[in-house]
Design a protein around this motif. Structure first.
Motif: not given
Length: 694
Positions: A91-105, A146-157
């Motif tokens: 499955i080929v998808m958009d590449l989100v530069e950042g990390r997943d929420l699990r790693r952030h937690l 996935l968190l674009e930029g690596g942090v939750p922010g305002d949810g837009s990423g």
């Protein structure tokens, strides 16, 4: 060695090149790839090679291509392409530069209420879009956020990924990780009935919100997968020290009855409607496992009132919570039947929820009109009926506190009052209901549906039990699911199960009657099982799913949780028996097998020579050889091989080694490194290496 390490990017189909491995999981590997036609970097999820050889998986993959490609939303990781070529399924998808929420937690532990709500609302927005397109996610968890930029922010990423992956896994016969999905996030109805709907995705989003606030999922703790599944079904989530209104929304999202939960869009709006002070609290410290669990309260249902709806006079009603159960509840809360005014919002009942059945099995959810679970469950909505349940906003104008929440509080309060009245009508609860035969005759039949148990062999079993205190009998139904692939043939399988003793007395023996055609014996001496009350059951197969039943003459007493405790003991004994390292007998291969291992009789051959292979089964007690290609005829087919694969193993090798009808391999051309693996049913061995010289 990876393509990057070799310095040669590997082609994926004709359009993509794999450049860098980003991660791996149970389903496969995720790679950074380049689209040759545009030069853009993309993400490619390369599924395990096992799936390529499953015709059902490939068919489902192709069938859902158009749905996945058209599933577009700002909060969803867009699927760009699906590749099916050779041994590649990707499955080929958009590449989100950042990390997943699990790693952030893992770094921060917990999120503040505001951050947690923003992330969850983004996930719910993605689910609402998917449900409107008649598609389910089935595996909501921090790893897939996935968190674009690596942090939750305002949810837009925040972006939700892996749509369709769990569905593909469910169609597969490969179940090496046990239950399909992630047990900590699975809804009660999946454990009980094997059913999944949009409300199930919402439940998983509720588990996600709980985890973001608490640092743990609500039912995590010591125990097996079966134990966790039982908690989802039977106990309440431990309360968190958060604002009461936030907890109200979260509790509705985690409701046991899927009809009680709001839709994804309505849940997101309910969270956004919370007053600012409900979200101002800082992040909680990580919450520890509770010392004890509170059993979910269930009222005897005589007159069922379905979920209420909100009608604020501004359009189509949206569903809200609330099953007011019990004839007394219906009487005391008579206003609910005709509509309870709560500050301008009216609560009134709509479609009926689950109703008890009389067949000795757990109640099955029903709906009037369109069925909740259509023929194709990945498409939740029926033609002409929206997957959405109502408007995004359901609160009185100018109110800081949503009036639907007040309505829920009113409905729940009335139900509690009804339960108290019912208790007073029944009289003193200290009296022993089983004191005499007449008293026993009035006791209801107890029913328990145990969570399904899945094994690396592809086998899935589940047990339903019904106990009649008056007749002093237990009816047990065992459901056996074992998908059969082309070329496989099994007439019967041998399984281990337990029928524990009552508190007073020994194991049930003469009082056990199995279905005709089922061969069963108690505590077989050649099985190596140390636990008491073990039964070896030979189950005749008919298709991929078979049910067998037994009637057990057994007095479990009159306590209302007697059957629950009996079933828990049976599950505990089974888990202990299968994990017993002192048992070196492979008597129940479908349940005991943890994997298979391949050995070759020699690692170096010359052209024209043959290679014999041996296959061993690994289980808790060690390994046992089950196949030798040097043997011929029936000698090559041990009982374990018949049950696990329905025939001899399939050998996979490079072009230099060609599988022979006799069962071995013939070296036909030179190879410095030829990998050989064996496939037995859904099990695949790690490769062995053979060198072929001229």
């Amino acid at each position: 060695m990876s393509p990057v390490e070799e310095g040669r990017p590997r082609a994926l189909g004709s359009r993509y090149e794999l450049r860098e491995r980003l991660g791996a999981g149970a389903m496969g590997e995720v790679w950074r790839a380049v689209d040759r036609t545009t030069g853009q970097h993309v993400a490619a999820k390369l599924l395990r090679e096992t799936y390529v050889y499953d015709a059902d998986i490939v068919g489902r993959f192709i069938q859902e291509r158009s749905i996945l490609l058209n599933l577009e939303h700002p909060r969803i990781v867009r699927v760009r392409d699906l590749v099916v070529e050779g041994t590649d399924l990707a499955i080929v998808m958009d590449l989100v530069e950042g990390r997943d929420l699990r790693r952030h937690l893992r770094e921060v532990g917990t999120l503040s209420a505001r951050e947690a709500v923003l992330v969850t609302c983004a996930v719910l927005d993605a689910l609402a879009a998917a449900h409107a397109a008649n598609f389910l996610h089935r595996d909501i968890k921090p790893d897939n956020v996935l968190l674009e930029g690596g942090v939750p922010g305002d949810g837009s990423g925040v972006r939700l990924s892996d749509f369709g992956i769990a569905r593909l896994a469910q169609e597969s016969t490969v179940q090496a990780t046990g239950l399909i999905g992630t047990p900590g996030y699975m809804p009660p109805e999946l454990f009980q009935y094997g059913r999944f709907s949009p409300a199930s995705d919402v439940y998983a989003a509720g588990v996600l919100l709980y985890e973001l606030l608490a640092g743990r999922t609500p039912f995590a703790g010591k125990g097996t997968v079966h134990t966790i599944g039982n908690r989802h079904v039977t106990v309440e989530p431990p309360a968190l020290p958060v604002h009461p209104l936030l907890w109200t929304v979260l509790a509705i999202t985690l409701a046991k009855d899927p009809a009680t939960r709001l839709s994804a869009a309505a849940t997101a709006q309910a969270l956004r409607d919370l007053p600012a002070d409900a979200l101002d609290a800082p992040a909680l410290p990580a919450q520890s496992e509770p010392m004890s669990w509170n059993t979910a309260q269930r009222t005897v249902v005589r007159h069922h009132v379905g979920p209420a709806v909100v009608d604020d006079g501004r359009g189509a009603p949206g569903e809200v919570a609330g099953e007011v159960a019990g004839e007394v509840a219906g009487g005391v809360a008579g206003g609910v039947g005709g509509g309870v005014p709560t500050g301008g919002t009216e609560l009134r009942p709509v479609l009926p929820g689950p109703v008890p059945t009389a067949a000795g099995l757990p109640p099955q959810p029903e709906r009037s009109g369109q069925p909740e679970h259509p023929e194709h469950p990945e498409h939740p909505a029926q033609p002409g009926r929206s997957a959405e349940r109502g408007p995004h906003r359901a609160h009185a104008a100018g109110s800081r506190v949503p009036t639907w929440a007040l309505g829920v509080v009113v409905a729940v309060s009335l139900a509690v009052v009804a339960a108290l009245v019912l208790q007073m009508v029944r009289g003193d609860g200290d009296a022993d209901p089983g004191a005499g035969t007449e008293a026993r005759a009035s006791l209801p039949v107890q029913r328990v549906q145990s969570p399904p148990a899945s094994y690396p062999s592809g086998l899935t079993t589940s047990r339903a039990a019904a106990y009649d205190p008056a007749a002093r009998t237990v009816d047990v139904e065992l459901t056996v699911t074992l998908p059969t692939r082309p070329g496989e043939s099994r007439d019967a399988v041998t399984l281990l199960t337990f029928l524990p003793a009552a508190a007073s007395g020994g194991c049930p023996r003469s009082g056990v009657t199995w279905d005709p055609g089922v061969v069963a014996d108690l505590a077989p001496t050649d099985a190596g099982v140390q636990q008491a009350c073990a039964w070896r059951v030979e189950v005749p197969l008919s298709g991929s799913q078979t049910q067998v039943a037994a009637e057990v003459e057994l007095d479990l007493g009159a306590e209302d949780d007697a059957l629950q405790r009996w079933e828990e003991e049976a599950r505990s004994d089974l888990d202990a028996a299968l994990a017993d390292a002192s048992n070196n007998r492979l008597a129940f291969p479908l349940q005991q097998t943890r994997g298979i291992e391949l050995r070759v009789d020699r690692g170096a051959v010359t052209q024209g020579e043959s290679v014999d292979v041996l296959v061993d089964v690994a289980f808790a007690g060690g390994t046992e050889p089950v196949y030798d290609s040097a043997a011929t005829g029936t000698a090559a087919l041990t009982d374990a091989v018949r049950q696990l694969g329905g025939g001899p193993p399939t050998l996979r090798a490079c072009a230099a080694l060609v599988p022979q009808a006799s069962g071995g391999l013939l070296a036909e051309q030179p190879s410095a490194r030829c990998e050989v693996s064996a496939v037995l049913g859904v099990l695949e061995s790690a490769p062995a290496v053979v060198t072929v010289s001229r």
